[in-house]
Design an enzyme around this catalytic site. Structure first.
Site, PDB file in Angstrom:
ATOM      1  NE  ARG A  43      -0.218   0.355 -12.140  1.00  0.00           N
ATOM      2  CZ  ARG A  43      -1.271  -0.414 -11.854  1.00  0.00           C
ATOM      3  NH1 ARG A  43      -1.787  -1.177 -12.792  1.00  0.00           N
ATOM      4  NH2 ARG A  43      -1.801  -0.421 -10.654  1.00  0.00           N
TER       5      ARG A  43
ATOM      6  CD  GLU B  71     -12.024  -0.021   0.829  1.00  0.00           C
ATOM      7  OE1 GLU B  71     -11.419  -0.044  -0.262  1.00  0.00           O
ATOM      8  OE2 GLU B  71     -12.979   0.724   1.071  1.00  0.00           O
TER       9      GLU B  71
HETATM   10  P1  AMP Z   1      -1.586  -0.089  -1.521  1.00  0.00           P
HETATM   11  O1  AMP Z   1      -1.221  -1.462  -1.043  1.00  0.00           O
HETATM   12  O2  AMP Z   1      -2.941   0.352  -1.046  1.00  0.00           O
HETATM   13  O3  AMP Z   1      -0.517   0.941  -1.220  1.00  0.00           O
HETATM   14  O4  AMP Z   1      -1.779  -0.194  -3.080  1.00  0.00           O
HETATM   15  C1  AMP Z   1      -0.718  -0.032  -3.908  1.00  0.00           C
HETATM   16  C2  AMP Z   1      -0.867  -0.794  -5.205  1.00  0.00           C
HETATM   17  O5  AMP Z   1      -2.179  -0.663  -5.766  1.00  0.00           O
HETATM   18  C3  AMP Z   1       0.104  -0.225  -6.181  1.00  0.00           C
HETATM   19  O6  AMP Z   1       0.853  -1.308  -6.692  1.00  0.00           O
HETATM   20  C4  AMP Z   1      -0.727   0.465  -7.244  1.00  0.00           C
HETATM   21  O7  AMP Z   1      -0.333   0.020  -8.500  1.00  0.00           O
HETATM   22  C5  AMP Z   1      -2.171   0.086  -6.975  1.00  0.00           C
HETATM   23  N1  AMP Z   1      -3.086   1.247  -6.761  1.00  0.00           N
HETATM   24  C6  AMP Z   1      -3.767   1.522  -5.631  1.00  0.00           C
HETATM   25  N2  AMP Z   1      -4.537   2.606  -5.768  1.00  0.00           N
HETATM   26  C7  AMP Z   1      -4.327   3.066  -7.025  1.00  0.00           C
HETATM   27  C8  AMP Z   1      -4.830   4.189  -7.771  1.00  0.00           C
HETATM   28  N3  AMP Z   1      -5.688   5.059  -7.269  1.00  0.00           N
HETATM   29  N4  AMP Z   1      -4.370   4.351  -9.026  1.00  0.00           N
HETATM   30  C9  AMP Z   1      -3.483   3.474  -9.568  1.00  0.00           C
HETATM   31  N5  AMP Z   1      -2.987   2.410  -8.917  1.00  0.00           N
HETATM   32  C10 AMP Z   1      -3.398   2.186  -7.664  1.00  0.00           C
END
Ligand code: AMP
Length: 181
Positions: free
Chosen positions: A64, A101
């Site tokens: 996205r 995780e």
């Molecule tokens: P992170 O590495 O944990 O910051 O995860 C970020 C990526 O995961 C982003 O590219 C988001 O598109 C996706 N993502 C993680 N959690 C969500 C959520 N609750 N809703 C939508 N997309 C999420």
């Protein structure tokens, strides 16, 4: 961006319970993308973060981040560099693995994607734990990119991804999000 505009964007985001797995509330941005006025507003907000600075490349994160990143790049007239999940990019790549995780993930960038000293804005739809963005920033640094900021449409503040990115930034660039939950 006015509080009213932020409210309009926020109201359009759909919370989907237990997607993609139990316990996750997924922020569905497709209602924003599907509405031309709201999509433009979201891009306006991300462009405001740039505040007139020179940006040579937007680095967008799979998948996205490509949607928002491409629209911002087109608006300001700069290039777009995709950071993708392992195995998707066709040319020679640099890669980095980071902890999830459960288990780990790997992202890649084309090894000739950036010229040393180019200014870079990282763009993604959502900042959660910050693992993906921190990995992407690390790839940009390895190629000598000069990061001017990390911009997100949404930040899930309770997951503390900002701390991870601010540690990565070490005061050198800001981390900004339009909507924080
Ligand atoms: P992170 O590495 O944990 O910051 O995860 C970020 C990526 O995961 C982003 O590219 C988001 O598109 C996706 N993502 C993680 N959690 C969500 C959520 N609750 N809703 C939508 N997309 C999420």
């Amino acid at each position: 961006m006015s509080p009213t505009d932020l409210d309009r964007l926020s109201s359009a985001i759909r919370d989907v319970q237990d997607f993609p797995k139990e316990g996750i509330v997924f922020k569905d941005i497709t209602p924003v993308l599907g509405d031309p006025a709201l999509f433009r507003l979201a891009i306006d907000g991300l462009v405001e973060f740039i505040d007139g600075q020179r940006v040579d490349k937007i680095v967008g994160i799979d998948a996205r981040g490509f949607i928002f990143g491409a629209a911002v790049a087109d608006r300001i007239g700069c290039g777009l560099v995709p950071v993708r999940k392992k195995g998707k990019l066709p040319w020679k790549t640099h890669e980095i693995s980071y902890a999830l995780e459960y288990g780990e993930a790997t992202v890649e960038i084309h090894e000739d994607a950036l010229i040393e000293g180019e200014t870079v804005l990282l763009v993604d739809d959502l900042l959660a734990t910050g693992g993906t963005s921190a990995a992407a920033l690390e790839l940009v640094k390895r190629q000598g990119g000069d990061i001017i900021g990390a911009a997100f449409f949404i930040e899930l503040g309770f997951l503390d991804g900002r701390k991870v990115l601010e540690a990565e930034a070490a005061g050198e660039f800001p981390v900004k999000a339009l909507l924080t939950y």
